[in-house]
Design a protein around this motif. Structure first.
Motif, PDB file in Angstrom:
ATOM      1  N   ILE A  64       0.832  -1.204   0.000  1.00  0.00           N
ATOM      2  CA  ILE A  64       0.000   0.000   0.000  1.00  0.00           C
ATOM      3  C   ILE A  64       0.864   1.250   0.000  1.00  0.00           C
ATOM      4  O   ILE A  64       0.673   2.160  -0.810  1.00  0.00           O
ATOM      5  CB  ILE A  64      -0.937   0.018   1.230  1.00  0.00           C
ATOM      6  CG1 ILE A  64      -1.945  -1.116   1.130  1.00  0.00           C
ATOM      7  CG2 ILE A  64      -1.676   1.347   1.318  1.00  0.00           C
ATOM      8  CD1 ILE A  64      -2.794  -1.264   2.359  1.00  0.00           C
ATOM      9  N   TYR A  66       4.503   1.692  -0.162  1.00  0.00           N
ATOM     10  CA  TYR A  66       5.596   1.868  -1.122  1.00  0.00           C
ATOM     11  C   TYR A  66       5.096   1.837  -2.552  1.00  0.00           C
ATOM     12  O   TYR A  66       5.345   2.736  -3.339  1.00  0.00           O
ATOM     13  CB  TYR A  66       6.670   0.804  -0.898  1.00  0.00           C
ATOM     14  CG  TYR A  66       7.598   1.193   0.208  1.00  0.00           C
ATOM     15  CD1 TYR A  66       8.769   1.879  -0.075  1.00  0.00           C
ATOM     16  CD2 TYR A  66       7.288   0.923   1.525  1.00  0.00           C
ATOM     17  CE1 TYR A  66       9.598   2.279   0.939  1.00  0.00           C
ATOM     18  CE2 TYR A  66       8.106   1.323   2.544  1.00  0.00           C
ATOM     19  CZ  TYR A  66       9.268   1.993   2.253  1.00  0.00           C
ATOM     20  OH  TYR A  66      10.080   2.401   3.244  1.00  0.00           O
ATOM     21  N   THR A  67       4.356   0.758  -2.880  1.00  0.00           N
ATOM     22  CA  THR A  67       3.939   0.620  -4.269  1.00  0.00           C
ATOM     23  C   THR A  67       2.800   1.570  -4.579  1.00  0.00           C
ATOM     24  O   THR A  67       2.775   2.201  -5.628  1.00  0.00           O
ATOM     25  CB  THR A  67       3.493  -0.823  -4.530  1.00  0.00           C
ATOM     26  OG1 THR A  67       4.312  -1.674  -3.757  1.00  0.00           O
ATOM     27  CG2 THR A  67       3.607  -1.166  -5.964  1.00  0.00           C
ATOM     28  N   GLY A  68       1.834   1.651  -3.657  1.00  0.00           N
ATOM     29  CA  GLY A  68       0.629   2.414  -3.952  1.00  0.00           C
ATOM     30  C   GLY A  68       0.816   3.907  -3.841  1.00  0.00           C
ATOM     31  O   GLY A  68       0.232   4.650  -4.608  1.00  0.00           O
ATOM     32  N   ALA A  69       1.609   4.358  -2.887  1.00  0.00           N
ATOM     33  CA  ALA A  69       1.691   5.800  -2.665  1.00  0.00           C
ATOM     34  C   ALA A  69       3.027   6.385  -3.117  1.00  0.00           C
ATOM     35  O   ALA A  69       3.067   7.315  -3.924  1.00  0.00           O
ATOM     36  CB  ALA A  69       1.460   6.107  -1.191  1.00  0.00           C
TER      37      ALA A  69
ATOM     38  N   GLY B 135      -5.041   0.567  -4.485  1.00  0.00           N
ATOM     39  CA  GLY B 135      -3.825   1.361  -4.669  1.00  0.00           C
ATOM     40  C   GLY B 135      -3.101   0.974  -5.944  1.00  0.00           C
ATOM     41  O   GLY B 135      -2.592   1.827  -6.677  1.00  0.00           O
ATOM     42  N   TYR B 139      -2.483   2.440 -10.824  1.00  0.00           N
ATOM     43  CA  TYR B 139      -1.445   2.358 -11.853  1.00  0.00           C
ATOM     44  C   TYR B 139      -2.042   2.182 -13.229  1.00  0.00           C
ATOM     45  O   TYR B 139      -1.558   2.739 -14.204  1.00  0.00           O
ATOM     46  CB  TYR B 139      -0.509   1.172 -11.572  1.00  0.00           C
ATOM     47  CG  TYR B 139       0.582   1.516 -10.606  1.00  0.00           C
ATOM     48  CD1 TYR B 139       1.694   2.193 -11.035  1.00  0.00           C
ATOM     49  CD2 TYR B 139       0.483   1.173  -9.279  1.00  0.00           C
ATOM     50  CE1 TYR B 139       2.688   2.529 -10.157  1.00  0.00           C
ATOM     51  CE2 TYR B 139       1.465   1.515  -8.390  1.00  0.00           C
ATOM     52  CZ  TYR B 139       2.569   2.185  -8.828  1.00  0.00           C
ATOM     53  OH  TYR B 139       3.543   2.533  -7.959  1.00  0.00           O
TER      54      TYR B 139
END
Lengths: 252, 435
Positions: A64, A66-69, B135, B139
């Motif tokens: 959530i 690192y990748t998402g934000a 999330g 992308y």
């Protein structure tokens, strides 16, 4: 040898190469956005590794946060740079690539063998006890009792960093510098300013170029109808002459 | 006996496969149905019949549209980044489908003699999985905007990334209150935690209140509902694909099946946030109060699937209702609302709830409780009602006009009487004899 469950092994052997490929792709990709995407792949694989190793909360947070934000914000910036902005292939330091690869591989081998030799005879203990009341509950009780001070200090540090960044990026405008819609409207109708839209360029049988001025009712060219950035040039005789369509094929 | 976290992970391979196929089919059918449902409901709201040509009540309309979409020409823009352009809709769809894995449809059922919970899987951090998937789903939208190599999609992609990140924060904070009440993040146990109501006492009357978190945590539900609309890019928060400003937003350059994937992902996301709202706030698959009087069978076997679907459809109706009613927000108003209203409100609500729970745990005497609650309320009121600077008094129109500098653009007098046109006079004169 540590006893690793069958499922964990399968996940590891599928995702470990993917994580490494992602890392390599991130370094080698020319395009900055492609680089970021490879890094996303690596981070996702790491998140799954955490989950497989009995840390579901940290794994989900990895995905959530690192990748998402964070990577998303990176991407946000990279996208604004422009999609054709690729790295140049010219090396400014001679031979730095070879040296970097050699040193990187050396460091990897060193760390890998060190870790392997250090952990090969190790029996892991305490995981079952740490996760006794559930992984999330165990983490929460540690963060909010034993490490509450470190946790709060870290959050204060992060918040001051965020506020600092905002202050640095923020352009303060004095009250009289701020132009609202009403003020712009008033300025538009001030004497000396023509409030209507500017006329378009002229469209005639001889020309529909944007450089052709429109004509005012008295026959004068309307200066406002030409964009000031257009260069002015004299027409060549061939251009000036009547066109084929006007003369019906006869040379005048 | 209701399923808990310990009941998952013991299924046969083929039961898992069956459940995966079941969830997939459920989502695809729900998408087809929701498209029809939305068009029909919006049509009714605008006093027109809506799709009614294909199948009974036009039910096959979305199927026909889907087939048509699949046979359209697949256009790849010349300046597109080919790999990323292809990858973006795939990411969107995969994330949308994955999030549904942890939604509980019902209690234990028997599938070919095997007793198994009616839920694909459950993990200790199940709700976080939904947040992670949404999330990652961003992308798809951002990359599609970037990879199209054109301006409007890029602007749409940028807008959507900012929008979804902002509203995901509010959404995550609204869910925190549910975690605090239920003491778990696993969806099946959150549903269990809402099964029992509590005994309350108000002015000497004892009563049983239902355990649904929509009643106990109403502010959280409101914030969740608003941010869910923002998170799914639905009207009135559909800024990433605002037709009036951005043509089609991030999917302007997409056609054929790639566009269909985006469409599918959008509708599945709608279903997912509605299903999550059902699970977290509306008691999950459990039947509501008057139905529970019929007997214990209503909450056993396959029946709960029906209650779950009904709750889902009611929430989806609200989505359509919003679309039919509200105009689109301006971008800055929308972001201000997210960051300056929803997130602070969530934080204050969580703080209040945590304080209340701590008071309950500590067993404070009544007067101390009153002191704490009163202090909190006073601070809150002081913040809300803090006097603001008064705006400058507004001048009457005549004075404003009089203050204009010399030579300004001429304005007609305010009390201008427009003379009646002579032609109008003739018409009235012609008409007079008719009387």
């Amino acid at each position: 040898m540590i006893d690793v469950s069958w499922g964990e092994q399968v996940v590891f052997y599928i995702l470990a190469p993917i994580a490494v490929i992602g890392a390599l792709g991130m370094v080698m990709a020319r395009n900055a956005v492609h680089s970021a995407l490879w890094l996303v792949l690596t981070m996702l694989s790491l998140g799954v590794f955490y989950i497989v190793q009995a840390g579901p909360f940290i794994g989900m947070v990895q995905i959530i946060v690192y990748t998402g934000a964070i990577m998303m914000l990176f991407l946000f910036v990279l996208m604004l740079v422009g999609r054709d902005a690729s790295d140049s292939v010219i090396e400014t330091l001679r031979g730095q690539k070879v040296a970097a690869i050699a040193l990187g591989v050396g460091l990897g081998v060193l760390l890998g063998t060190g870790l392997y030799r250090g952990t090969v005879d190790l029996t892991p203990v305490g995981l079952a006890e740490a996760n006794k009341n559930g992984n999330v509950q165990g983490l929460a009780s540690l963060i909010f009792t034993k490490y509450v001070w470190a946790f709060e200090v870290t959050s204060a540090l992060l918040i001051s960093a965020a506020v600092g960044a905002m202050i640095l990026a923020h352009v303060e405008r004095r009250k009289d510098e701020r132009i609202g819609q009403a003020a712009m409207m008033k300025e538009r109708f001030l004497p000396g300013n023509y409030p209507g839209p500017k006329p378009g360029p002229g469209v005639y049988a001889t020309s529909n170029s944007v450089a052709t001025p429109a004509k005012l009712p008295d026959g004068n060219p309307a200066q406002r109808s030409i964009s000031p950035i257009l260069p002015l040039r004299e027409l060549e005789p061939a251009e000036k002459a009547d066109k084929h369509t006007l003369t019906g094929g006869h040379q005048s | 006996m209701n399923p808990t976290l310990a009941d998952f992970g013991h299924d046969n391979g083929w039961i898992v496969a069956l459940k995966v196929v079941g969830v997939f089919v459920f989502l695809v059918v729900m998408t087809l149905f929701t498209i029809w449902y939305e068009r029909k409901v919006v049509a009714r709201m605008q006093v027109r019949p809506g799709p009614n040509r294909h199948g009974p009540f036009g039910l096959l309309q979305s199927l026909a549209d889907g087939l048509k979409l699949a046979f359209k020409e697949d256009i790849m823009p010349l300046k597109a980044d080919r790999v990323v352009f292809f990858l973006a809709p795939v990411i969107s769809t995969v994330c949308a489908f994955t999030a549904f894995a942890i939604i509980p449809f019902g209690p234990f059922v028997s599938i070919f003699g095997q007793k198994t919970p009616l839920q694909l899987t459950d993990i200790p951090v199940a709700v976080l999985l939904v947040l992670a998937c949404s999330g990652l789903g961003i992308y798809g939208i951002v990359l599609s905007g970037w990879a199209s190599g054109s301006t409007y999609p890029l602007l749409g992609g940028l807008r959507s990334s900012a929008q979804m990140i902002s509203y995901e924060v509010a959404m995550g904070l609204s869910i925190v209150a549910v975690f605090m009440m239920a003491g778990t993040m696993s969806t099946s146990e959150i549903v269990n935690a809402q099964a029992k109501g509590g005994q309350g006492e108000l002015f000497g009357f004892e009563f049983t209140y239902p355990g649904w978190y929509v009643l106990l945590l109403l502010p959280s539900f409101v914030i969740y509902a608003i941010s869910a609309v923002g998170e799914t890019n639905r009207a009135p928060f559909d800024l990433p694909e605002a037709e009036s400003e951005l043509v089609g937003g991030f999917h302007t350059e997409y056609s054929s099946l790639k566009f269909a994937l985006f469409f599918l992902a959008e509708y599945i996301n709608m279903v997912t946030v509605s299903a999550l709202a059902t699970t977290l706030f509306l008691g999950g698959w459990r039947a509501p109060w008057p139905i529970t009087q019929l007997g214990p069978w209503v909450n056993q076997g396959w029946w709960p699937l029906l209650w779950f679907t009904i709750k889902l459809l009611i929430l989806l109706f609200v989505f359509v209702w919003l679309r039919g009613t509200l105009p689109r927000l301006r971008y800055d108003q929308f972001m201000r609302f997210g960051w300056k209203v929803l997130i602070p409100a969530s934080l204050i609500w969580i703080l209040a709830l945590a304080g209340f729970k701590t008071m309950n745990n500590e067993n404070l005497p009544g007067w101390q409780r009153g002191l704490w609650i009163g202090g909190f309320a006073v601070i809150l009121l002081a913040i809300l009602l803090w006097p603001r600077k008064r705006p400058a008094p507004k001048l009457p129109l005549e004075e404003e006009v009089a203050q204009r500098p010399e030579g300004s653009f001429p304005l007609p007098p305010i009390d201008l009487q427009v003379p009646v046109s002579p032609r109008a006079k003739r018409i009235t004169a012609d008409r007079e004899p008719v009387q």
